[in-house]
Scaffold this motif. Structure first.
Motif, PDB file in Angstrom:
ATOM      1  N   LEU A 169     -15.905   3.922 -11.467  1.00 15.22           N
ATOM      2  CA  LEU A 169     -14.791   4.461 -12.236  1.00 15.22           C
ATOM      3  C   LEU A 169     -13.738   5.059 -11.305  1.00 15.22           C
ATOM      4  O   LEU A 169     -12.537   4.830 -11.492  1.00 15.22           O
ATOM      5  CB  LEU A 169     -15.291   5.516 -13.217  1.00 15.22           C
ATOM      6  N   HIS A 170     -14.172   5.793 -10.285  1.00 18.13           N
ATOM      7  CA  HIS A 170     -13.219   6.376  -9.338  1.00 18.13           C
ATOM      8  C   HIS A 170     -12.470   5.277  -8.583  1.00 18.13           C
ATOM      9  O   HIS A 170     -11.268   5.380  -8.343  1.00 18.13           O
ATOM     10  CB  HIS A 170     -13.937   7.292  -8.345  1.00 18.13           C
ATOM     11  N   ARG A 171     -13.188   4.219  -8.224  1.00 14.00           N
ATOM     12  CA  ARG A 171     -12.550   3.103  -7.531  1.00 14.00           C
ATOM     13  C   ARG A 171     -11.519   2.437  -8.427  1.00 14.00           C
ATOM     14  O   ARG A 171     -10.400   2.121  -7.987  1.00 14.00           O
ATOM     15  CB  ARG A 171     -13.629   2.101  -7.132  1.00 14.00           C
ATOM     16  N   ASP A 172     -11.877   2.216  -9.685  1.00  6.33           N
ATOM     17  CA  ASP A 172     -10.943   1.594 -10.620  1.00  6.33           C
ATOM     18  C   ASP A 172      -9.708   2.461 -10.835  1.00  6.33           C
ATOM     19  O   ASP A 172      -8.590   1.957 -10.915  1.00  6.33           O
ATOM     20  CB  ASP A 172     -11.620   1.333 -11.962  1.00  6.33           C
ATOM     21  N   MET A 173      -9.897   3.781 -10.917  1.00  5.20           N
ATOM     22  CA  MET A 173      -8.756   4.677 -11.108  1.00  5.20           C
ATOM     23  C   MET A 173      -7.856   4.673  -9.878  1.00  5.20           C
ATOM     24  O   MET A 173      -6.628   4.720 -10.005  1.00  5.20           O
ATOM     25  CB  MET A 173      -9.234   6.080 -11.429  1.00  5.20           C
ATOM     26  N   ALA A 174      -8.447   4.601  -8.686  1.00  7.65           N
ATOM     27  CA  ALA A 174      -7.636   4.546  -7.469  1.00  7.65           C
ATOM     28  C   ALA A 174      -6.808   3.266  -7.443  1.00  7.65           C
ATOM     29  O   ALA A 174      -5.618   3.281  -7.088  1.00  7.65           O
ATOM     30  CB  ALA A 174      -8.532   4.642  -6.234  1.00  7.65           C
ATOM     31  N   ASP A 175      -7.429   2.144  -7.830  1.00 11.37           N
ATOM     32  CA  ASP A 175      -6.684   0.885  -7.892  1.00 11.37           C
ATOM     33  C   ASP A 175      -5.543   0.976  -8.900  1.00 11.37           C
ATOM     34  O   ASP A 175      -4.433   0.511  -8.645  1.00 11.37           O
ATOM     35  CB  ASP A 175      -7.615  -0.267  -8.280  1.00 11.37           C
ATOM     36  N   LEU A 176      -5.820   1.582 -10.036  1.00 13.57           N
ATOM     37  CA  LEU A 176      -4.789   1.726 -11.064  1.00 13.57           C
ATOM     38  C   LEU A 176      -3.644   2.600 -10.575  1.00 13.57           C
ATOM     39  O   LEU A 176      -2.473   2.297 -10.815  1.00 13.57           O
ATOM     40  CB  LEU A 176      -5.393   2.299 -12.340  1.00 13.57           C
ATOM     41  N   ARG A 177      -3.963   3.684  -9.857  1.00  6.99           N
ATOM     42  CA  ARG A 177      -2.906   4.543  -9.303  1.00  6.99           C
ATOM     43  C   ARG A 177      -2.017   3.777  -8.337  1.00  6.99           C
ATOM     44  O   ARG A 177      -0.790   3.919  -8.345  1.00  6.99           O
ATOM     45  CB  ARG A 177      -3.535   5.731  -8.581  1.00  6.99           C
ATOM     46  N   GLU A 178      -2.639   2.947  -7.490  1.00  6.80           N
ATOM     47  CA  GLU A 178      -1.851   2.162  -6.539  1.00  6.80           C
ATOM     48  C   GLU A 178      -0.937   1.181  -7.267  1.00  6.80           C
ATOM     49  O   GLU A 178       0.229   1.021  -6.905  1.00  6.80           O
ATOM     50  CB  GLU A 178      -2.783   1.411  -5.592  1.00  6.80           C
ATOM     51  N   ARG A 179      -1.463   0.529  -8.284  1.00  3.77           N
ATOM     52  CA  ARG A 179      -0.650  -0.423  -9.040  1.00  3.77           C
ATOM     53  C   ARG A 179       0.496   0.272  -9.758  1.00  3.77           C
ATOM     54  O   ARG A 179       1.630  -0.236  -9.797  1.00  3.77           O
ATOM     55  CB  ARG A 179      -1.530  -1.178 -10.023  1.00  3.77           C
ATOM     56  N   MET A 180       0.215   1.444 -10.338  1.00  2.00           N
ATOM     57  CA  MET A 180       1.266   2.195 -11.032  1.00  2.00           C
ATOM     58  C   MET A 180       2.343   2.652 -10.044  1.00  2.00           C
ATOM     59  O   MET A 180       3.534   2.599 -10.351  1.00  2.00           O
ATOM     60  CB  MET A 180       0.668   3.399 -11.756  1.00  2.00           C
ATOM     61  N   ALA A 181       1.925   3.098  -8.861  1.00  2.00           N
ATOM     62  CA  ALA A 181       2.902   3.536  -7.858  1.00  2.00           C
ATOM     63  C   ALA A 181       3.789   2.366  -7.443  1.00  2.00           C
ATOM     64  O   ALA A 181       4.999   2.521  -7.267  1.00  2.00           O
ATOM     65  CB  ALA A 181       2.179   4.126  -6.657  1.00  2.00           C
ATOM     66  N   ARG A 182       3.183   1.199  -7.310  1.00  2.00           N
ATOM     67  CA  ARG A 182       3.976   0.024  -6.942  1.00  2.00           C
ATOM     68  C   ARG A 182       4.986  -0.308  -8.033  1.00  2.00           C
ATOM     69  O   ARG A 182       6.166  -0.572  -7.763  1.00  2.00           O
ATOM     70  CB  ARG A 182       3.054  -1.165  -6.714  1.00  2.00           C
ATOM     71  N   LEU A 183       4.547  -0.261  -9.284  1.00  2.00           N
ATOM     72  CA  LEU A 183       5.475  -0.536 -10.391  1.00  2.00           C
ATOM     73  C   LEU A 183       6.580   0.510 -10.472  1.00  2.00           C
ATOM     74  O   LEU A 183       7.745   0.168 -10.711  1.00  2.00           O
ATOM     75  CB  LEU A 183       4.710  -0.575 -11.721  1.00  2.00           C
ATOM     76  N   GLU A 184       6.221   1.775 -10.269  1.00  2.00           N
ATOM     77  CA  GLU A 184       7.244   2.822 -10.287  1.00  2.00           C
ATOM     78  C   GLU A 184       8.271   2.585  -9.189  1.00  2.00           C
ATOM     79  O   GLU A 184       9.469   2.758  -9.402  1.00  2.00           O
ATOM     80  CB  GLU A 184       6.593   4.186 -10.121  1.00  2.00           C
ATOM     81  N   GLY A 185       7.810   2.182  -8.017  1.00  2.00           N
ATOM     82  CA  GLY A 185       8.738   1.887  -6.925  1.00  2.00           C
ATOM     83  C   GLY A 185       9.652   0.726  -7.265  1.00  2.00           C
ATOM     84  O   GLY A 185      10.853   0.755  -6.980  1.00  2.00           O
ATOM     85  N   LEU A 186       9.088  -0.297  -7.892  1.00  2.58           N
ATOM     86  CA  LEU A 186       9.918  -1.445  -8.276  1.00  2.58           C
ATOM     87  C   LEU A 186      10.964  -1.040  -9.313  1.00  2.58           C
ATOM     88  O   LEU A 186      12.126  -1.446  -9.223  1.00  2.58           O
ATOM     89  CB  LEU A 186       9.029  -2.564  -8.847  1.00  2.58           C
ATOM     90  N   PHE A 187      10.576  -0.229 -10.293  1.00  3.96           N
ATOM     91  CA  PHE A 187      11.534   0.211 -11.312  1.00  3.96           C
ATOM     92  C   PHE A 187      12.612   1.101 -10.710  1.00  3.96           C
ATOM     93  O   PHE A 187      13.785   0.999 -11.068  1.00  3.96           O
ATOM     94  CB  PHE A 187      10.826   0.942 -12.455  1.00  3.96           C
ATOM     95  N   GLU A 188      12.229   1.977  -9.781  1.00  2.22           N
ATOM     96  CA  GLU A 188      13.242   2.832  -9.148  1.00  2.22           C
ATOM     97  C   GLU A 188      14.230   1.992  -8.362  1.00  2.22           C
ATOM     98  O   GLU A 188      15.439   2.222  -8.409  1.00  2.22           O
ATOM     99  CB  GLU A 188      12.564   3.855  -8.245  1.00  2.22           C
ATOM    100  N   GLY A 189      13.719   1.008  -7.632  1.00  2.00           N
ATOM    101  CA  GLY A 189      14.620   0.124  -6.890  1.00  2.00           C
ATOM    102  C   GLY A 189      15.514  -0.679  -7.805  1.00  2.00           C
ATOM    103  O   GLY A 189      16.682  -0.910  -7.517  1.00  2.00           O
TER     104      GLY A 189
END
Length: 71
Positions: A40-60
């Motif tokens: 579960l912790h591994r899955d949440m870490a992966d999800l955080r990374e994916r969300m951060a990437r999407l947030e960066g794309l939206f900001e750009g």
């Protein structure tokens, strides 16, 4: 032995017969939950990374300035 004492002992045995298996099952479930938390912790870490990437794309995307059309 008095009938009251026999009733108390019988009630205590009956309660133990009901409570102890439930506690055993709960401990087994909790132990299984602890094993699953690593994944579960591994899955949440992966999800955080994916969300951060999407947030960066939206900001750009939202800060992108369009070039004026050529005259």
């Amino acid at each position: 032995m008095s009938p009251e004492l026999i009733a108390i002992i019988t009630a205590a045995i009956a309660l133990a017969a009901v409570i102890l298996p439930g506690q055993h099952a709960m401990r087994r479930d909790i132990a299984g939950l602890h094993r699953d938390l690593g994944g579960l912790h591994r899955d949440m870490a992966d999800l955080r990374e994916r969300m951060a990437r999407l947030e960066g794309l939206f900001e750009g995307f939202t800060r992108r300035e369009t070039a004026p059309p050529p005259a």
